[in-house]
Design an enzyme around this catalytic site. Structure first.
Site, PDB file in Angstrom:
ATOM      1  N   ASN A   9       0.793  -1.233   0.000  1.00 15.81           N
ATOM      2  CA  ASN A   9       0.000   0.000   0.000  1.00 15.81           C
ATOM      3  C   ASN A   9       0.825   1.283   0.000  1.00 15.81           C
ATOM      4  O   ASN A   9       0.263   2.375   0.020  1.00 15.81           O
ATOM      5  CB  ASN A   9      -0.955   0.008   1.195  1.00 15.81           C
ATOM      6  N   CYS A  10       2.128   1.180  -0.050  1.00 11.23           N
ATOM      7  CA  CYS A  10       3.014   2.346  -0.040  1.00 11.23           C
ATOM      8  C   CYS A  10       2.938   3.068  -1.389  1.00 11.23           C
ATOM      9  O   CYS A  10       3.021   2.447  -2.448  1.00 11.23           O
ATOM     10  CB  CYS A  10       4.444   1.879   0.233  1.00 11.23           C
TER      11      CYS A  10
END
Length: 118
Positions: A9-10
């Site tokens: 999710n970065c």
């Protein structure tokens, strides 16, 4: 084959993965949060780049540590911190086989991947 290490999710990971996808380069993705990372791999990265580069001290996970955990960090302590808190590992780390790249810059990836087959 290339391997990208990071957290799904970065935002920076998303940019790096889009870059690789658009360049047509085959790679596998290793999510620290899902699969963790072993001590030997962290030791390799620290040996290649130094713990100061691999340990993400600007993230919220590191900032939330108590003062004792933040004090007197050396390579061994940094590795233990990253093993227990994978969010503290800089990302992405792109494993090219013979070396790794820490972080994402399109120009750095372009230069590094110039001779890599799709």
């Amino acid at each position: 084959m290339l391997t990208m290490y990071g957290i799904k999710n970065c935002d920076t990971i998303k940019k790096a993965r889009n870059f690789l996808d658009n360049s047509g380069k085959a790679y596998s993705f290793h999510d620290y949060k899902v699969s963790g990372v072993d001590k030997a791999k962290l030791e390799e990265w620290v040996m290649e780049h130094g713990w100061e580069t691999i340990l993400n001290r600007s993230g919220t996970t590191f900032k939330a540590l108590d003062a004792g955990d933040k004090a007197h960090i050396d390579s061994e302590k940094a590795i233990l911190l990253m093993m227990s808190n994978p969010s503290m590992i800089k990302r992405p780390i792109l494993d090219l086989g013979d070396r790794t790249i820490v972080g994402f810059k399109a120009t750095t990836y372009e230069d590094a991947l110039e001779g890599v087959k799709a």
